[in-house]
Motif scaffolding. Sequence first.
Motif, mmCIF file in Angstrom:
data_model
loop_
_atom_site.group_PDB
_atom_site.id
_atom_site.type_symbol
_atom_site.label_atom_id
_atom_site.label_comp_id
_atom_site.label_asym_id
_atom_site.label_seq_id
_atom_site.Cartn_x
_atom_site.Cartn_y
_atom_site.Cartn_z
ATOM 1 N N GLY A 454 0.801 -1.204 0.000
ATOM 2 C CA GLY A 454 0.000 0.000 0.000
ATOM 3 C C GLY A 454 0.841 1.263 0.000
ATOM 4 N N ILE A 455 0.179 2.390 -0.217
ATOM 5 C CA ILE A 455 0.821 3.700 -0.152
ATOM 6 C C ILE A 455 0.396 4.369 1.143
ATOM 7 C CG2 ILE A 455 0.976 5.976 -1.240
ATOM 8 C CD1 ILE A 455 0.258 4.608 -3.881
ATOM 9 N N LEU A 456 1.346 4.782 1.976
ATOM 10 C CA LEU A 456 1.011 5.436 3.238
ATOM 11 C C LEU A 456 0.189 6.665 2.920
ATOM 12 C CD1 LEU A 456 4.405 5.192 5.172
ATOM 13 C CD2 LEU A 456 2.710 3.412 4.679
ATOM 14 N N SER A 457 -0.942 6.807 3.611
ATOM 15 C CA SER A 457 -1.873 7.813 3.100
ATOM 16 C C SER A 457 -2.875 8.309 4.119
ATOM 17 C CB SER A 457 -2.651 7.206 1.914
ATOM 18 O OG SER A 457 -3.538 8.137 1.345
ATOM 19 N N SER A 458 -3.346 9.495 3.870
ATOM 20 C CA SER A 458 -4.558 10.016 4.504
ATOM 21 C C SER A 458 -5.728 9.326 3.824
ATOM 22 C CB SER A 458 -4.636 11.529 4.268
ATOM 23 O OG SER A 458 -4.780 11.780 2.871
ATOM 24 N N SER A 459 -6.933 9.839 4.027
ATOM 25 C CA SER A 459 -8.107 9.273 3.364
ATOM 26 C C SER A 459 -8.256 9.845 1.959
ATOM 27 C CB SER A 459 -9.352 9.544 4.203
ATOM 28 O OG SER A 459 -9.279 8.863 5.437
ATOM 29 N N ALA A 460 -7.191 9.727 1.192
ATOM 30 C CA ALA A 460 -7.197 10.177 -0.198
ATOM 31 C C ALA A 460 -7.250 8.971 -1.114
ATOM 32 C CB ALA A 460 -5.949 11.014 -0.486
ATOM 33 N N PRO A 461 -7.849 9.116 -2.276
ATOM 34 C CA PRO A 461 -7.885 8.003 -3.227
ATOM 35 C C PRO A 461 -6.543 7.841 -3.911
ATOM 36 C CG PRO A 461 -8.834 9.938 -4.223
ATOM 37 C CD PRO A 461 -8.508 10.320 -2.797
ATOM 38 N N SER A 462 -6.438 6.897 -4.822
ATOM 39 C CA SER A 462 -5.203 6.663 -5.540
ATOM 40 C C SER A 462 -4.897 7.836 -6.464
ATOM 41 C CB SER A 462 -5.292 5.368 -6.353
ATOM 42 O OG SER A 462 -6.344 5.456 -7.296
ATOM 43 N N ASP A 463 -3.635 7.960 -6.840
ATOM 44 C CA ASP A 463 -3.209 9.092 -7.657
ATOM 45 C C ASP A 463 -3.936 9.168 -8.997
ATOM 46 O OD1 ASP A 463 -1.467 9.429 -5.584
ATOM 47 O OD2 ASP A 463 0.366 9.342 -6.791
ATOM 48 N N ASP A 464 -4.337 8.031 -9.547
ATOM 49 C CA ASP A 464 -4.971 8.023 -10.857
ATOM 50 C C ASP A 464 -6.474 8.247 -10.787
ATOM 51 O OD1 ASP A 464 -5.056 5.427 -9.587
ATOM 52 O OD2 ASP A 464 -5.853 4.619 -11.460
ATOM 53 N N ASN A 465 -7.012 8.424 -9.580
ATOM 54 C CA ASN A 465 -8.442 8.653 -9.445
ATOM 55 C C ASN A 465 -8.818 10.028 -9.988
ATOM 56 O OD1 ASN A 465 -10.949 9.655 -7.712
ATOM 57 N ND2 ASN A 465 -10.952 7.424 -7.647
ATOM 58 N N LEU A 466 -9.940 10.097 -10.646
ATOM 59 C CA LEU A 466 -10.407 11.345 -11.246
ATOM 60 C C LEU A 466 -10.484 12.473 -10.228
ATOM 61 C CD1 LEU A 466 -11.714 12.921 -13.627
ATOM 62 C CD2 LEU A 466 -13.915 11.968 -12.900
ATOM 63 N N TYR A 467 -10.797 12.128 -8.971
ATOM 64 C CA TYR A 467 -11.021 13.146 -7.950
ATOM 65 C C TYR A 467 -9.853 13.293 -6.977
ATOM 66 C CZ TYR A 467 -15.776 12.409 -9.689
ATOM 67 O OH TYR A 467 -16.885 12.284 -10.487
ATOM 68 N N PHE A 468 -8.674 12.788 -7.328
ATOM 69 C CA PHE A 468 -7.493 12.925 -6.461
ATOM 70 C C PHE A 468 -7.221 14.409 -6.226
ATOM 71 C CE2 PHE A 468 -2.718 12.923 -5.988
ATOM 72 C CZ PHE A 468 -2.731 12.392 -4.709
ATOM 73 N N PRO A 469 -7.166 14.854 -4.951
ATOM 74 C CA PRO A 469 -7.102 16.284 -4.660
ATOM 75 C C PRO A 469 -5.728 16.911 -4.791
ATOM 76 C CG PRO A 469 -7.161 15.063 -2.613
ATOM 77 C CD PRO A 469 -7.318 14.048 -3.711
ATOM 78 N N GLY A 470 -4.690 16.125 -5.010
ATOM 79 C CA GLY A 470 -3.344 16.676 -5.117
ATOM 80 C C GLY A 470 -2.384 15.951 -4.187
ATOM 81 N N LYS A 471 -1.109 15.880 -4.582
ATOM 82 C CA LYS A 471 -0.135 15.081 -3.843
ATOM 83 C C LYS A 471 0.081 15.544 -2.414
ATOM 84 C CE LYS A 471 2.389 13.363 -7.865
ATOM 85 N NZ LYS A 471 3.704 13.229 -8.542
ATOM 86 N N GLU A 472 -0.060 16.848 -2.166
ATOM 87 C CA GLU A 472 0.163 17.352 -0.806
ATOM 88 C C GLU A 472 -0.872 16.830 0.177
ATOM 89 O OE1 GLU A 472 -2.196 20.657 -2.919
ATOM 90 O OE2 GLU A 472 -0.823 19.013 -3.408
ATOM 91 N N TRP A 473 -2.017 16.374 -0.341
ATOM 92 C CA TRP A 473 -3.083 15.859 0.529
ATOM 93 C C TRP A 473 -2.895 14.388 0.874
ATOM 94 C CZ3 TRP A 473 -6.220 19.218 2.836
ATOM 95 C CH2 TRP A 473 -6.241 20.504 2.308
ATOM 96 N N ARG A 474 -1.952 13.742 0.222
ATOM 97 C CA ARG A 474 -1.667 12.340 0.525
ATOM 98 C C ARG A 474 -1.163 12.173 1.954
ATOM 99 N NH1 ARG A 474 -3.557 8.539 -1.410
ATOM 100 N NH2 ARG A 474 -2.927 8.903 -3.566
ATOM 101 N N THR A 475 -0.351 13.124 2.439
ATOM 102 C CA THR A 475 0.275 13.000 3.755
ATOM 103 C C THR A 475 -0.278 13.993 4.778
ATOM 104 O OG1 THR A 475 2.051 14.464 3.003
ATOM 105 C CG2 THR A 475 2.415 12.090 2.796
ATOM 106 N N LYS A 476 -1.290 14.759 4.405
ATOM 107 C CA LYS A 476 -1.861 15.752 5.335
ATOM 108 C C LYS A 476 -2.381 15.065 6.590
ATOM 109 C CE LYS A 476 -3.440 20.044 6.075
ATOM 110 N NZ LYS A 476 -2.580 21.234 6.138
ATOM 111 N N TRP A 477 -1.840 15.442 7.768
ATOM 112 C CA TRP A 477 -2.209 14.854 9.055
ATOM 113 C C TRP A 477 -2.039 13.329 9.043
ATOM 114 C CZ3 TRP A 477 -2.191 18.759 12.151
ATOM 115 C CH2 TRP A 477 -2.757 19.984 11.766
#
Length: 696
Positions: A454-477
């Motif tokens: 897996g990819i260590l993550s917040s509650s963000a979808p995968s990078d290829d998801n249409l609604y991915f909010p941006g890379k900075e949100w992957r590790t937010k909190w």
Amino acid sequence: MNVHRQSHARRISRRELLKISAAASAASLLVACFPQATPSASPGASGTPQTAGKYALGKLGGPEVITDASKFPKTFKEAPELAALVQQGKLPPVADRIGQDPIVLKPLEGIGKYGGTLRKALFGGVTAELTAYKFGVGPSSLFYWDPTRTKVVPNLALGYEESADGKTLTVHLRRGLRWNDGEPFTADDIMFWFEDIYQNKQLYTPGTSTDLLIAGKPVAIEKVDQYTVRYVSPERNSLMIQRLASPLSDVGGNTFRVARGGYQPKHYLMKFHPKYAAGGQAAVDKMATDAKFNGWVPFFQDRVTWQNNPDYPLMSPWKVTVPMNNPTQFVMERNPYSPWVDTDGNQLPYIGKLQYTAADNLEVVATRAVAGEYDFQENILGVDKLPVLIDGQTRGGYKVYLDPEQGAIGIMINLAYEDDPEIGEWYRNVDFRRALSLGIDRSQINETFFLGTGILSSSAPSDDNLYFPGKEWRTKWATLDIAQANQLLDKIGLTQKDSDGYRLRKDGKGRLRLAFTGVARLGVDGAQLGEMVKQHWQKIGIQLDVDNVASALAQQRIAANQTQMVLNAVATEDVYLFTGTLTPGGGGFSAIIGVPYGQWLTSGGKQGKEPFPALKQAMDLLEKGKTQSDPERTETAKELFRQHIDNVFTIGIVSADLNQGVRIAKTTLGNVPARIVNSNLAQSPVNASPQTFYFK
């Protein structure tokens, strides 16, 4: 006419600790036995990830739905056993069974051959039902998705038209389709579901399906003619076609969830309905009593339970012959009226029988898989079984396939918890939730439970998801920071500690204790994961008690608003079509995010409880996006993810993991995709079109 359009507490035992340690060290075996990705591996043209941790993935693929009538076969063929029945006068000719507009599929690899029994495992109540549904029933939606899940394609419906204002969707059904008992499938089956089930207050709570609500107002369904219906919305509703293409939705097919699905077999169910039954209410009440049911409603619901009632008609490649309440096996056999054909005109499915054998636990499933006793298996093979499955490929005569999911897995919090008022208020405090998230060692969890896939993550979808909010949100909190977590907890007033270093309640009633419901879910032992989080949170002075309970009991407690936290999917592959992990209103385990808040939403504020401001803002944002068109709708969805992640409404752990994404298939099985989109909405692996599988 468009034929498709994008639009409680326990101590962990030494044995369990040893199991965790063994799992954590299993990756070295994988390195030796499974193709490794090179450091320079990059996404393909489709933008889909090419690796799961260190491991290379196969090529995404699947069959193609042919929509060009000029490419349709002119003659049709059938399985030998069905041809024999035609010769005996026991079945109509195949051309009469599939109708004027059959569903034409171009198989992934090529035309298959008839015959064989495909063996699979059956494990766990709801899980067993879901696993069988995801493979043997369909897809039974009016529309469906292409293999990339980016484009809607026709299925039981032939096509549609959408009005310029986006309020009316006109759907054209395929002519001549039949239920597996031979009765016609028409618009009357859709209207029967809408008028006599969905709008019947005894069978359903009208207006509570978010799939038939837009801006809090109901969507109507109207019959135009035998093969045409209209979905009429009070506001722009360009998502309606996508809902009709998603088997998980309330309008996505007649099976899986009682009284939902968008259509039902009127000719069969009307005899159990007081509006239509000869003798009316008295007659159906007597039938229910004779069948040992307490009233006509539970009796009707039993008749609609597809997996336990072989008489219930299906629109699927196979039909039920041995029900799932049989203690040892569940069997589906070839549907003579299956509407699918291949490009050579062969009626599908190729394989004549699906045989599911009951297993007592997931260890048995893995052991049988390695022994070569299953021809295809998915969903219930956890990542922890991956080393032994890969090691056993040659011996078992199968191949392992990996399908990462687009969402994430983590901890869902009951934001509406009230049984302990102080605990509830802490859960509704954003800094408390942020501290909990910062206190988790995601790397340890990923290596232990997901073998680093897996990819260590917040509650963000995968990078290829249409609604991915941006890379900075992957590790937010979502990065381990014990110092910051402790600072946040001190900041909100949790400064007093006992002699063991645990923080004390503000009301003077001792240690602040949180509760995690440990359920075996998503291929992960939730109790073991909870024990690991318990160790993490000890470092920030938070006591976590882990309760190991059965799935059914956990869901009962969730529905009663008694559960605090549970392991679950926490992001979503689609903000608008699968919303329950982001905002209240979902069912099952996802409902934990706020049962009374969901009731407030679906009742228009008449029931339940109004959400606290930050959550309500997110819910309002979701409703706004539903009425928008792209690109505004996509940006609204990204903003919803940003708000959800910043507020830590759920605690993400890993994204794009192999949750329900480990599958095996015998090397003798043809037309099996090397990789499929791991999708709840598409109910994978039905998106691999198992009706095109065949034995070489």
